[in-house]
Design a protein around this motif. Structure first.
Motif, mmCIF file in Angstrom:
data_model
loop_
_atom_site.group_PDB
_atom_site.id
_atom_site.type_symbol
_atom_site.label_atom_id
_atom_site.label_comp_id
_atom_site.label_asym_id
_atom_site.label_seq_id
_atom_site.Cartn_x
_atom_site.Cartn_y
_atom_site.Cartn_z
ATOM 1 N N SER A 8 -15.534 -14.879 -15.450
ATOM 2 C CA SER A 8 -15.951 -15.796 -16.373
ATOM 3 C C SER A 8 -15.767 -15.288 -17.730
ATOM 4 O O SER A 8 -16.538 -14.382 -18.136
ATOM 5 C CB SER A 8 -17.348 -16.586 -16.314
ATOM 6 O OG SER A 8 -17.338 -17.292 -15.203
ATOM 7 N N ASP A 11 -14.355 -19.463 -22.345
ATOM 8 C CA ASP A 11 -13.924 -20.823 -21.971
ATOM 9 C C ASP A 11 -13.366 -21.112 -20.640
ATOM 10 O O ASP A 11 -13.476 -22.340 -20.447
ATOM 11 C CB ASP A 11 -12.522 -20.812 -22.718
ATOM 12 C CG ASP A 11 -12.517 -20.902 -24.244
ATOM 13 O OD1 ASP A 11 -13.743 -21.055 -24.891
ATOM 14 O OD2 ASP A 11 -11.598 -20.280 -24.917
ATOM 15 N N ALA A 12 -13.507 -20.156 -19.867
ATOM 16 C CA ALA A 12 -13.010 -20.462 -18.503
ATOM 17 C C ALA A 12 -13.635 -19.706 -17.441
ATOM 18 O O ALA A 12 -14.165 -18.677 -17.648
ATOM 19 C CB ALA A 12 -11.429 -20.206 -18.493
ATOM 20 N N ASP A 13 -13.667 -20.184 -16.261
ATOM 21 C CA ASP A 13 -13.943 -19.628 -15.027
ATOM 22 C C ASP A 13 -12.640 -19.266 -14.239
ATOM 23 O O ASP A 13 -11.720 -19.886 -13.984
ATOM 24 C CB ASP A 13 -15.037 -20.572 -14.082
ATOM 25 C CG ASP A 13 -16.241 -20.761 -14.939
ATOM 26 O OD1 ASP A 13 -16.767 -19.894 -15.587
ATOM 27 O OD2 ASP A 13 -16.649 -21.965 -14.890
ATOM 28 N N ARG A 24 -7.713 -20.283 -12.976
ATOM 29 C CA ARG A 24 -8.243 -20.383 -13.830
ATOM 30 C C ARG A 24 -8.754 -21.819 -14.180
ATOM 31 O O ARG A 24 -7.721 -22.548 -14.859
ATOM 32 C CB ARG A 24 -7.544 -19.721 -15.101
ATOM 33 C CG ARG A 24 -8.254 -19.618 -16.447
ATOM 34 C CD ARG A 24 -7.275 -18.752 -17.317
ATOM 35 N NE ARG A 24 -7.858 -18.516 -18.727
ATOM 36 C CZ ARG A 24 -7.669 -19.335 -19.846
ATOM 37 N NH1 ARG A 24 -6.749 -20.292 -19.682
ATOM 38 N NH2 ARG A 24 -8.036 -18.950 -20.864
ATOM 39 N N ARG A 25 -9.941 -22.123 -14.552
ATOM 40 C CA ARG A 25 -10.567 -23.603 -15.054
ATOM 41 C C ARG A 25 -11.328 -23.535 -16.118
ATOM 42 O O ARG A 25 -12.262 -22.767 -16.397
ATOM 43 C CB ARG A 25 -11.264 -23.895 -13.699
ATOM 44 C CG ARG A 25 -11.743 -25.421 -13.828
ATOM 45 C CD ARG A 25 -12.232 -26.022 -12.621
ATOM 46 N NE ARG A 25 -11.099 -26.501 -11.741
ATOM 47 C CZ ARG A 25 -11.408 -26.768 -10.636
ATOM 48 N NH1 ARG A 25 -12.540 -26.775 -9.977
ATOM 49 N NH2 ARG A 25 -10.399 -27.314 -9.885
ATOM 50 N N TYR A 26 -10.897 -24.421 -17.061
ATOM 51 C CA TYR A 26 -11.502 -24.633 -18.460
ATOM 52 C C TYR A 26 -12.752 -25.243 -18.083
ATOM 53 O O TYR A 26 -12.983 -26.178 -17.475
ATOM 54 C CB TYR A 26 -10.647 -25.362 -19.550
ATOM 55 C CG TYR A 26 -9.589 -24.393 -20.249
ATOM 56 C CD1 TYR A 26 -10.003 -23.105 -20.726
ATOM 57 C CD2 TYR A 26 -8.211 -24.879 -20.296
ATOM 58 C CE1 TYR A 26 -9.282 -22.172 -21.424
ATOM 59 C CE2 TYR A 26 -7.278 -23.941 -20.802
ATOM 60 C CZ TYR A 26 -7.692 -22.743 -21.307
ATOM 61 O OH TYR A 26 -6.745 -21.994 -22.042
ATOM 62 N N ARG A 27 -13.905 -24.766 -18.551
ATOM 63 C CA ARG A 27 -14.931 -25.557 -18.667
ATOM 64 C C ARG A 27 -15.602 -26.493 -19.420
ATOM 65 O O ARG A 27 -15.958 -27.683 -19.053
ATOM 66 C CB ARG A 27 -16.155 -24.703 -18.868
ATOM 67 C CG ARG A 27 -16.787 -23.613 -17.643
ATOM 68 C CD ARG A 27 -17.991 -22.705 -17.893
ATOM 69 N NE ARG A 27 -17.999 -21.917 -19.119
ATOM 70 C CZ ARG A 27 -17.224 -20.633 -19.172
ATOM 71 N NH1 ARG A 27 -16.769 -20.154 -18.094
ATOM 72 N NH2 ARG A 27 -17.428 -20.030 -20.322
ATOM 73 N N HIS A 28 -14.731 -26.745 -20.616
ATOM 74 C CA HIS A 28 -14.921 -27.589 -21.598
ATOM 75 C C HIS A 28 -13.778 -28.789 -21.899
ATOM 76 O O HIS A 28 -13.618 -28.951 -23.071
ATOM 77 C CB HIS A 28 -15.683 -26.994 -22.842
ATOM 78 C CG HIS A 28 -16.445 -26.035 -22.679
ATOM 79 N ND1 HIS A 28 -17.784 -26.144 -22.306
ATOM 80 C CD2 HIS A 28 -16.396 -24.458 -22.956
ATOM 81 C CE1 HIS A 28 -18.513 -25.059 -22.094
ATOM 82 N NE2 HIS A 28 -17.659 -24.054 -22.641
ATOM 83 N N ASP A 59 -6.658 -26.905 -15.250
ATOM 84 C CA ASP A 59 -6.509 -25.951 -14.148
ATOM 85 C C ASP A 59 -5.024 -25.161 -14.377
ATOM 86 O O ASP A 59 -3.891 -25.884 -14.161
ATOM 87 C CB ASP A 59 -6.482 -26.607 -12.542
ATOM 88 C CG ASP A 59 -8.027 -27.041 -12.435
ATOM 89 O OD1 ASP A 59 -8.696 -26.586 -13.113
ATOM 90 O OD2 ASP A 59 -8.017 -27.574 -11.362
#
Ligand SMILES: Nc1ncnc2c1ncn2[C@@H]1O[C@H](COP(=O)(O)OP(=O)(O)O)[C@@H](O)[C@H]1O
Ligand SMILES: [Mg+2]
Length: 227
Positions: A8, A11-13, A24-28, A59
């Protein structure tokens, strides 16, 4: 989703999909289309980035890299500051040697977040990740921004990485070509406006700038004296 959490960032997980791909997925929120386009462009010109397989909304599905980040290699003692600085300088030089994608004058492709946690040291060499801030402009702006990021850590009084960051910054500024001071004010403004920055980090920008200017001025003086 069966993907396994891998890392993590701010910005991303990042999740492992299998041994070849990560998600890679942005959280916000946000849209990965622009960074995926830059990554595909520089990859086509031989610059080391993960291969992008799919980009949609928040994503990004891309090549899973082996190895570890330059930051974690530094902390593990697998790499020293001089080696890291040489590698960072070389990545800047190679990126800024590429022709502009958008074709605006003598603008260059910029990463604008090129620091040791966004470089992975892999079996195919160093690979640059995290292209969210990428844009085009003068090469010195990219260099100045890397210097500001390192300097912010270096001036953080209680930061556990302050001392290695100061060593790395000095080695980086000694080796890098061009004059990053020409774009320092713009780099500081970009950093000040970065919503990911904490208030404390923003307060350190003045001291960070002074550290960079002091180092470059000291270097000029040394070279004038012929030392
Ligand atoms: N393609 C990849 N393969 C393997 N690990 C990755 C990959 N991309 C990112 N990572 C891991 O995920 C972390 C966060 O990724 P990053 O893109 O830098 O997100 P952030 O914007 O949150 O900093 C990295 O430091 C790295 O450890
Ligand atoms: Mg990152």
């Amino acid at each position: 989703m069966d993907a396994v959490p891998l890392a993590s960032g701010r910005d991303a997980d990042v999740f492992a999909i299998d041994d070849r791909r990560v998600l890679r997925r942005y959280r916000h929120g946000g849209d990965v289309a622009a960074e995926a386009a830059v990554m595909a462009y520089v990859a086509g010109l031989g610059f080391p980035v993960p291969t992008v397989f799919q980009a949609r909304g928040v994503d990004l599905v891309m090549e899973r890299l082996d190895g570890r980040t330059m930051l974690s290699a530094l902390l593990a003692g697998e790499l020293d500051a001089a080696e890291a600085a040489t590698c960072l300088v070389d990545l800047h030089r190679r990126l800024h040697a590429l022709p502009s994608r958008l074709g605006a004058g003598d603008a260059r492709v910029l990463h604008l977040d090129l620091h040791p946690d966004n470089v992975m040291l892999t079996s195919r060499g160093p690979v640059v990740i995290d292209w969210r801030n990428s844009t085009e402009g003068p090469a010195e702006l990219d260099v100045a921004l890397s210097a500001v990021i390192l300097a912010q850590v270096a001036v953080g009084e209680n930061h556990h990485l302050a001392s290695p960051a100061a060593t790395l910054l000095a080695a980086f500024l000694d080796r890098v070509g061009g004059d990053p001071l020409t774009e320092l004010d713009r780099a500081l403004a970009i950093r000040r406006d970065d919503p990911a920055l904490t208030g404390g980090e923003r307060e350190l920008l003045g001291a960070a700038a002074a550290l960079i200017v002091g180092h470059r001025r000291g270097r000029e003086k040394t070279s004038t004296l012929g030392v």
